[in-house]
Design an enzyme around this catalytic site. Sequence first.
Site, PDB file in Angstrom:
ATOM      1  CE  LYS A 246      33.008  40.992  30.411  1.00 30.75           C
ATOM      2  NZ  LYS A 246      33.060  42.327  31.271  1.00 30.75           N
TER       3      LYS A 246
ATOM      4  CD1 TRP B 151      44.249  41.685  25.002  1.00 26.05           C
ATOM      5  CD2 TRP B 151      45.696  40.255  26.089  1.00 26.05           C
ATOM      6  NE1 TRP B 151      44.593  42.594  26.004  1.00 26.05           N
ATOM      7  CE2 TRP B 151      45.706  41.778  26.692  1.00 26.05           C
ATOM      8  CE3 TRP B 151      46.773  39.687  26.468  1.00 26.05           C
ATOM      9  CZ2 TRP B 151      46.264  42.003  27.640  1.00 26.05           C
ATOM     10  CZ3 TRP B 151      47.477  40.168  27.701  1.00 26.05           C
ATOM     11  CH2 TRP B 151      47.225  41.118  28.107  1.00 26.05           C
TER      12      TRP B 151
ATOM     13  CG  HIS C 150      47.527  62.263  54.477  1.00 22.70           C
ATOM     14  ND1 HIS C 150      48.135  62.946  55.681  1.00 22.70           N
ATOM     15  CD2 HIS C 150      46.128  62.162  54.777  1.00 22.70           C
ATOM     16  CE1 HIS C 150      47.189  63.011  56.537  1.00 22.70           C
ATOM     17  NE2 HIS C 150      46.025  62.480  56.096  1.00 22.70           N
TER      18      HIS C 150
ATOM     19  CD  GLU D  17      37.397  49.165  32.526  1.00 28.91           C
ATOM     20  OE1 GLU D  17      38.003  48.137  32.292  1.00 28.91           O
ATOM     21  OE2 GLU D  17      36.471  49.044  33.430  1.00 28.91           O
TER      22      GLU D  17
ATOM     23  CD  GLU E 273      34.144  49.394  38.951  1.00 29.92           C
ATOM     24  OE1 GLU E 273      35.186  48.772  39.336  1.00 29.92           O
ATOM     25  OE2 GLU E 273      33.356  49.170  38.200  1.00 29.92           O
TER      26      GLU E 273
ATOM     27  NE  ARG F 160      37.993  33.897  25.513  1.00 31.22           N
ATOM     28  CZ  ARG F 160      37.953  33.483  26.638  1.00 31.22           C
ATOM     29  NH1 ARG F 160      36.853  33.554  27.247  1.00 31.22           N
ATOM     30  NH2 ARG F 160      38.918  32.982  27.414  1.00 31.22           N
TER      31      ARG F 160
ATOM     32  CE  LYS G 175      34.216  49.812  35.066  1.00 34.56           C
ATOM     33  NZ  LYS G 175      34.175  48.596  35.455  1.00 34.56           N
TER      34      LYS G 175
ATOM     35  CB  CYS H   1      43.635  34.187  22.553  1.00 32.85           C
ATOM     36  SG  CYS H   1      44.846  35.432  22.759  1.00 32.85           S
TER      37      CYS H   1
ATOM     38  CG  ASN I 158      43.047  31.285  25.069  1.00 34.17           C
ATOM     39  OD1 ASN I 158      43.644  32.219  25.676  1.00 34.17           O
ATOM     40  ND2 ASN I 158      41.886  31.004  25.817  1.00 34.17           N
ATOM     41  N   GLY I 159      46.543  31.036  25.482  1.00 31.56           N
ATOM     42  CA  GLY I 159      47.240  30.725  26.645  1.00 31.56           C
ATOM     43  C   GLY I 159      48.654  31.087  26.735  1.00 31.56           C
TER      44      GLY I 159
HETATM   45  C1  F6R Z   1      37.058  46.070  34.622  1.00 36.80           C
HETATM   46  C2  F6R Z   1      36.955  44.657  34.563  1.00 36.80           C
HETATM   47  C3  F6R Z   1      37.940  43.947  35.145  1.00 36.80           C
HETATM   48  C4  F6R Z   1      37.611  42.737  35.716  1.00 36.80           C
HETATM   49  C5  F6R Z   1      38.735  41.995  36.335  1.00 36.80           C
HETATM   50  C6  F6R Z   1      38.438  40.719  36.737  1.00 36.80           C
HETATM   51  O1  F6R Z   1      36.006  46.910  34.156  1.00 36.80           O
HETATM   52  O2  F6R Z   1      36.139  44.247  34.059  1.00 36.80           O
HETATM   53  O3  F6R Z   1      38.959  44.863  36.163  1.00 36.80           O
HETATM   54  O4  F6R Z   1      36.682  42.965  36.768  1.00 36.80           O
HETATM   55  O5  F6R Z   1      39.667  41.551  34.990  1.00 36.80           O
HETATM   56  O6  F6R Z   1      37.609  39.775  35.960  1.00 36.80           O
HETATM   57  P1  F6R Z   1      36.702  38.530  36.562  1.00 36.80           P
HETATM   58  O7  F6R Z   1      35.566  39.384  37.306  1.00 36.80           O
HETATM   59  O8  F6R Z   1      36.211  38.028  35.418  1.00 36.80           O
HETATM   60  O9  F6R Z   1      37.655  37.685  37.149  1.00 36.80           O
END
Ligand code: F6R
Length: 600
Positions: free
Chosen positions: A595, A73, A500, A484, A477, A27, A481, A2, A99-100
């Site tokens: 984000k 969000w 396994h 998501e 990773e 956000r 990517k 948010c 927000n929260g």
């Molecule tokens: C994936 C992504 C998330 C963040 C995770 C932690 O692309 O961006 O998995 O890595 O939410 O966020 P931060 O790094 O801001 O603590």
Amino acid sequence: MCGIVGYIGQNDTKEILLTGLEKLEYRGYDSAGIATLGEDGVHVTKVKGRIAALREKVDNENDATIGIGHTRWATHGVPSVQNAHPHQSSTERFTIVHNGVIENYMALKKEYLEDVDFVSETDTEVIVQLIEKLYQKHKSTKKAFGEAMSLLKGSYAIGLIDAEDQETLYVSKNKSPLLVGLGEGFNLIASDAMATLKETNEYLEIFDKEIVLVNRSFVEVQTLDGEVINREPFIAEIDASDTEKGTYPHFMLKEIDEQPIVMRNIIREYQNEKGELKLDKDIRKAMQKTDRIYIIAAGTSSYAGLVGKELIEKIANIPVEVHIASEFSYNMPLLPEKPLFLFISQSGETADSRAVLVKIKELGHPALTLTNVPGSTLSREANYTLPLHAGPEIAVASTKAYTAQIAVLAILAVDTARAKGIKLDFDPLQELAIVANAMEIITNQKEELEQLSNEYFASTRNAFYIGRSMDYHVAQEAALKLKEISYIQAEGFAGGELKHGTIALIEDGTPVVALATQENVNYSIRGNVQEVVARGANALIISSKGLEQDEDAFVLPPVHELLTPLVSVIPMQLLAYYAALHRDCDVDKPRNLAKSVTVE
Ligand code: F6R
């Protein structure tokens, strides 16, 4: 999660709120709204969906000089117009954005608000109804606001307007980020400085559980008990152009391309005039003192942490454990005598990580935060901070922050090793310069990678990524990517582990991307590729120059073996980007995500 923006000034309220919300859309983006207050009262406009839809719906005739906005969000209640913020009290006198997560909202509802008809399913509406109820007692908005804030448990960043008062924006926060932006004849509030950079670069920090009264010409910060606090403003050193896409179709592509520049920034920021490695002495001491490092992070940052573990253990000879923040808080391992906690977070606001930070501080352990946002909660509350210098990362999928995290971890590992008197034939600044050039070579091979992405991912439902040692961490990773942003179900596996159990999922044509960048496991990972190919998999091998074989689809320029994740992840990012693009997915704002994950 948010985004909040608020403005009190002379004019252009709607435009300032909408532009701010556009910058905060990363956000959360399932619904949005603004409330403005002018001579003709309060106007609230809300939509389900994006800020673009809100912009279309907002009435342009409105001449308000104070307002609040929100991009959501969802936590409590589905994304809908009813649940979108701002929320109003029953008489519509008070209007709020939040927000929260309010943990005791049910209890507050029961104790104070049994006679109130609620129109939304949100915890936020409880706050605004509570303020109205307390106003009846105090006949003062400031007192009602203050008492309401003292009753809240959980996380919040709040902006409130009172229809009877065009002079004040009421503001408070606890655990969720919020800043006051300062201007000439106007002031602002925002979840992130990026939202208001067009208006100002001067900000005032707000700490948890403070009450802030924001007027056109002054800002007053108080404790919950009404004691006035004096605080110096600071200048945010963010270049407004960093928050624009420029000619790029997506922030993600721009941020992938920025990685060589980020490496060069890191080299510049972490060296002294003599070209030697430069690091805070207190951090060096803390690293020398510890007997075990605990890396705490979430998502992509935790995968960078896994690479960091290898770097610190191999270079500096200190044992490291990597823990997912959301698990660590509730399931803490036995700690040694002198643990050092290393938080890795792009945003510096991740609530799961912060919960761990709060706990380990109570236990008296030191904490170091690696973050892209100095001044963020995790940075402020830790003992030490190492900045990533990656510039604002706006696409929800993290790319340049991941590589910046690994680069800074490599610098930290080498600095510690040298301080401990360990002899190394590894100059991180020189090696990172080689990495930057290699990254540039790969980002110039987009056409090739787009073609590979089409060939392997165009119509698949699922995909596997495999690797061994360092490559295994990059495989995890890479899978994150892909899933998501393209919604293809993907898993990253240790090459030797597939057989396994998980190999049962390999069918004719299942894409399996294998990484072969580590000399000691080059033959074994290729053996794992044969195992899946024998079961019908469509294998795509990415190897390092010097380890390549005829069947490899993509060969990476050579870099120091310990730093291969910095280059091998780039084709992974681009493969995922093109897969999402070709599926018409919203690359920068994938569904269900946000984000900055500021709820636990
Ligand atoms: C994936 C992504 C998330 C963040 C995770 C932690 O692309 O961006 O998995 O890595 O939410 O966020 P931060 O790094 O801001 O603590």
